[in-house]
Design a protein around this motif. Structure first.
Motif, PDB file in Angstrom:
ATOM      1  N   ARG A   1       0.691  -1.152   0.099  1.00  0.00           N
ATOM      2  CA  ARG A   1       0.062   0.104   0.024  1.00  0.00           C
ATOM      3  C   ARG A   1       0.576   1.280  -0.128  1.00  0.00           C
ATOM      4  O   ARG A   1       0.566   2.343  -0.773  1.00  0.00           O
ATOM      5  CB  ARG A   1      -0.784   0.082   1.205  1.00  0.00           C
ATOM      6  N   LEU A   2       1.935   1.137   0.738  1.00  0.00           N
ATOM      7  CA  LEU A   2       2.813   2.401   0.647  1.00  0.00           C
ATOM      8  C   LEU A   2       3.496   2.552  -0.486  1.00  0.00           C
ATOM      9  O   LEU A   2       3.547   3.789  -1.093  1.00  0.00           O
ATOM     10  CB  LEU A   2       4.006   2.191   1.767  1.00  0.00           C
ATOM     11  N   GLY A   3       3.748   1.259  -1.075  1.00  0.00           N
ATOM     12  CA  GLY A   3       4.386   1.535  -2.878  1.00  0.00           C
ATOM     13  C   GLY A   3       3.358   2.248  -3.596  1.00  0.00           C
ATOM     14  O   GLY A   3       3.561   2.957  -4.403  1.00  0.00           O
ATOM     15  N   ARG A   4       1.929   1.829  -3.459  1.00  0.00           N
ATOM     16  CA  ARG A   4       0.978   2.234  -4.122  1.00  0.00           C
ATOM     17  C   ARG A   4       0.773   3.872  -4.252  1.00  0.00           C
ATOM     18  O   ARG A   4       0.426   4.807  -4.926  1.00  0.00           O
ATOM     19  CB  ARG A   4      -0.242   1.639  -4.012  1.00  0.00           C
ATOM     20  N   VAL A   5       1.030   4.481  -2.772  1.00  0.00           N
ATOM     21  CA  VAL A   5       0.909   5.814  -2.460  1.00  0.00           C
ATOM     22  C   VAL A   5       1.752   6.428  -3.266  1.00  0.00           C
ATOM     23  O   VAL A   5       1.725   7.564  -3.972  1.00  0.00           O
ATOM     24  CB  VAL A   5       0.876   5.938  -1.015  1.00  0.00           C
ATOM     25  N   TYR A   6       3.200   6.044  -3.233  1.00  0.00           N
ATOM     26  CA  TYR A   6       4.132   6.732  -3.859  1.00  0.00           C
ATOM     27  C   TYR A   6       3.854   6.526  -5.422  1.00  0.00           C
ATOM     28  O   TYR A   6       4.218   7.688  -5.990  1.00  0.00           O
ATOM     29  CB  TYR A   6       5.737   6.019  -3.501  1.00  0.00           C
ATOM     30  N   SER A   7       3.501   5.434  -6.034  1.00  0.00           N
ATOM     31  CA  SER A   7       3.334   5.294  -7.337  1.00  0.00           C
ATOM     32  C   SER A   7       2.354   6.456  -7.733  1.00  0.00           C
ATOM     33  O   SER A   7       2.486   6.697  -8.767  1.00  0.00           O
ATOM     34  CB  SER A   7       2.526   4.079  -7.737  1.00  0.00           C
ATOM     35  N   TRP A   8       1.254   6.834  -7.058  1.00  0.00           N
ATOM     36  CA  TRP A   8       0.365   7.638  -7.510  1.00  0.00           C
ATOM     37  C   TRP A   8       0.804   9.072  -7.281  1.00  0.00           C
ATOM     38  O   TRP A   8       0.159  10.030  -8.117  1.00  0.00           O
ATOM     39  CB  TRP A   8      -0.727   7.488  -6.471  1.00  0.00           C
ATOM     40  N   GLN A   9       1.907   9.647  -6.618  1.00  0.00           N
ATOM     41  CA  GLN A   9       2.186  10.897  -6.532  1.00  0.00           C
ATOM     42  C   GLN A   9       2.313  11.482  -7.652  1.00  0.00           C
ATOM     43  O   GLN A   9       2.160  12.620  -8.118  1.00  0.00           O
ATOM     44  CB  GLN A   9       3.472  10.959  -5.449  1.00  0.00           C
TER      45      GLN A   9
ATOM     46  N   ARG B   1      11.268   5.838  -7.017  1.00  0.00           N
ATOM     47  CA  ARG B   1      12.124   4.922  -6.509  1.00  0.00           C
ATOM     48  C   ARG B   1      11.760   4.555  -4.969  1.00  0.00           C
ATOM     49  O   ARG B   1      11.957   3.124  -4.573  1.00  0.00           O
ATOM     50  CB  ARG B   1      13.544   5.465  -6.444  1.00  0.00           C
ATOM     51  N   SER B   2      11.180   5.406  -4.581  1.00  0.00           N
ATOM     52  CA  SER B   2      10.380   4.823  -3.158  1.00  0.00           C
ATOM     53  C   SER B   2       9.512   4.109  -3.183  1.00  0.00           C
ATOM     54  O   SER B   2       9.356   2.988  -2.265  1.00  0.00           O
ATOM     55  CB  SER B   2       9.820   6.390  -2.403  1.00  0.00           C
ATOM     56  N   ALA B   3       8.829   3.928  -4.275  1.00  0.00           N
ATOM     57  CA  ALA B   3       7.585   2.947  -4.576  1.00  0.00           C
ATOM     58  C   ALA B   3       8.187   1.630  -4.721  1.00  0.00           C
ATOM     59  O   ALA B   3       7.796   0.651  -4.232  1.00  0.00           O
ATOM     60  CB  ALA B   3       6.789   3.322  -5.845  1.00  0.00           C
TER      61      ALA B   3
ATOM     62  N   VAL C   1       6.119  -3.811  -9.368  1.00  0.00           N
ATOM     63  CA  VAL C   1       7.507  -3.870  -9.569  1.00  0.00           C
ATOM     64  C   VAL C   1       7.752  -3.462 -11.184  1.00  0.00           C
ATOM     65  O   VAL C   1       8.570  -2.442 -11.628  1.00  0.00           O
ATOM     66  CB  VAL C   1       8.347  -4.935  -9.089  1.00  0.00           C
ATOM     67  N   ALA C   2       7.474  -4.320 -12.015  1.00  0.00           N
ATOM     68  CA  ALA C   2       7.485  -4.160 -13.713  1.00  0.00           C
ATOM     69  C   ALA C   2       7.043  -2.717 -13.655  1.00  0.00           C
ATOM     70  O   ALA C   2       7.571  -2.133 -14.801  1.00  0.00           O
ATOM     71  CB  ALA C   2       6.711  -5.124 -14.158  1.00  0.00           C
ATOM     72  N   GLN C   3       5.661  -2.038 -13.555  1.00  0.00           N
ATOM     73  CA  GLN C   3       5.458  -0.942 -13.645  1.00  0.00           C
ATOM     74  C   GLN C   3       6.264   0.184 -13.217  1.00  0.00           C
ATOM     75  O   GLN C   3       6.461   1.295 -14.009  1.00  0.00           O
ATOM     76  CB  GLN C   3       4.125  -0.814 -13.065  1.00  0.00           C
ATOM     77  N   SER C   4       6.848  -0.123 -12.019  1.00  0.00           N
ATOM     78  CA  SER C   4       7.589   1.268 -11.524  1.00  0.00           C
ATOM     79  C   SER C   4       8.733   0.958 -12.242  1.00  0.00           C
ATOM     80  O   SER C   4       9.530   2.226 -12.777  1.00  0.00           O
ATOM     81  CB  SER C   4       8.154   0.652 -10.060  1.00  0.00           C
ATOM     82  N   LYS C   5       9.541   0.027 -12.889  1.00  0.00           N
ATOM     83  CA  LYS C   5      10.458  -0.145 -13.690  1.00  0.00           C
ATOM     84  C   LYS C   5      10.284   0.589 -15.126  1.00  0.00           C
ATOM     85  O   LYS C   5      11.280   1.379 -15.711  1.00  0.00           O
ATOM     86  CB  LYS C   5      11.263  -1.563 -13.891  1.00  0.00           C
ATOM     87  N   LEU C   6       9.005   0.355 -15.480  1.00  0.00           N
ATOM     88  CA  LEU C   6       8.577   1.074 -16.810  1.00  0.00           C
ATOM     89  C   LEU C   6       8.659   2.727 -16.550  1.00  0.00           C
ATOM     90  O   LEU C   6       9.246   3.181 -17.523  1.00  0.00           O
ATOM     91  CB  LEU C   6       7.298   0.622 -16.967  1.00  0.00           C
TER      92      LEU C   6
END
Length: 253
Positions: free
Chosen positions: A102-110, A126-128, A149-154
């Protein structure tokens, strides 16, 4: 002599009786203090779990609102959600994969709407990624986190071994999950020039699975295919699998 001995023994027993009473009282007090300590610890633990649950609800409510609106959060709302997600983790008695995700998703949305590899969005992305990695250490078989993880790397435009491994894990662990197939198809089309032949085939399989699920899913993926100039691959995947595309005008042209 026997009578005197009996009197002396009786006297000693009377003198020892108060001492035994004091020892028993001390034991009772000790047990009471121990019970009080245990009750206090249980109260504190329960209070922490309650507060963690409230923080979970608060962070999840923000994520739900952002997902529904498909817009980046304003700075204040994001800060509140991030604090709630962090608080839930700190209050948890053990490492919790769901809360880390959930924390990762919060960072992803920023900076969700910002361009790939945008410098000002790199820190949050990177925090996500760090949060997703931590989550997978706790629950390594959760396909949704592998997809994230794959989305963050994208978004970071890092098409390395970690990206490839995340795609593979998500694909293998979530074959029947529509959200996984939707995510992988979306990632695959956006990352298409950087994919291997095997990764492209896996992407097209996720496309077929998503399209077979429902017409709205097919239309959503068609929109992604148009945006990424992958309509030919999209329609070819449908044709090869004999999935009807009659309701998708782009595949009739």
């Amino acid at each position: 002599m026997n009578a005197n001995a009996q009197l002396e023994g009786s006297s000693r027993r009377r003198k020892a009786a108060p001492a035994m009473t004091k020892a028993a009282r001390a034991r009772h007090i000790g047990l009471a203090l121990l019970a009080l300590l245990l009750a206090l610890l249980l109260f504190i633990s329960g209070a922490r779990l309650l507060l963690a649950g409230i923080a979970d609800y608060q962070a999840e409510a923000f994520l739900g609102a952002w997902s529904k609106a498909r817009v980046e959060p304003d700075a204040r709302a994001w800060a509140v959600a991030e604090a709630a997600a962090q608080r839930a983790i700190s209050l948890s008695p053990v490492a919790d994969g769901e809360r880390l995700d959930r924390l990762g998703r919060v960072y992803s949305w920023q900076h969700f709407r910002q361009p790939f590899a945008a410098a000002h969005a790199a820190e949050s992305r990177r925090s996500a990624l760090a949060a997703y990695r931590a989550s997978l250490e706790v629950r390594p078989t959760w396909p949704y986190t592998w997809a994230k993880v794959a989305q963050s790397k994208l978004f970071l435009q890092e098409f390395d071994a970690e990206f490839a491994h995340a795609l593979t894990q998500a694909f293998a662990m979530g074959p029947t999950r529509i959200l996984i197939n939707r995510e992988l198809a979306d990632i695959g089309f956006r990352a298409w020039p950087h994919l291997s032949a095997a990764q492209r085939q896996a992407t097209l399989e996720s496309v077929r699975r998503s399209v077979a699920y429902s017409t709205p899913e097919a239309q959503n993926l068609l929109n992604t295919a148009k945006y990424t100039n992958r309509v030919g691959e999209f329609c070819g995947a449908l044709e090869a699998s004999m999935i009807s595309s009659r309701k998708l005008d782009a595949c009739q042209e």
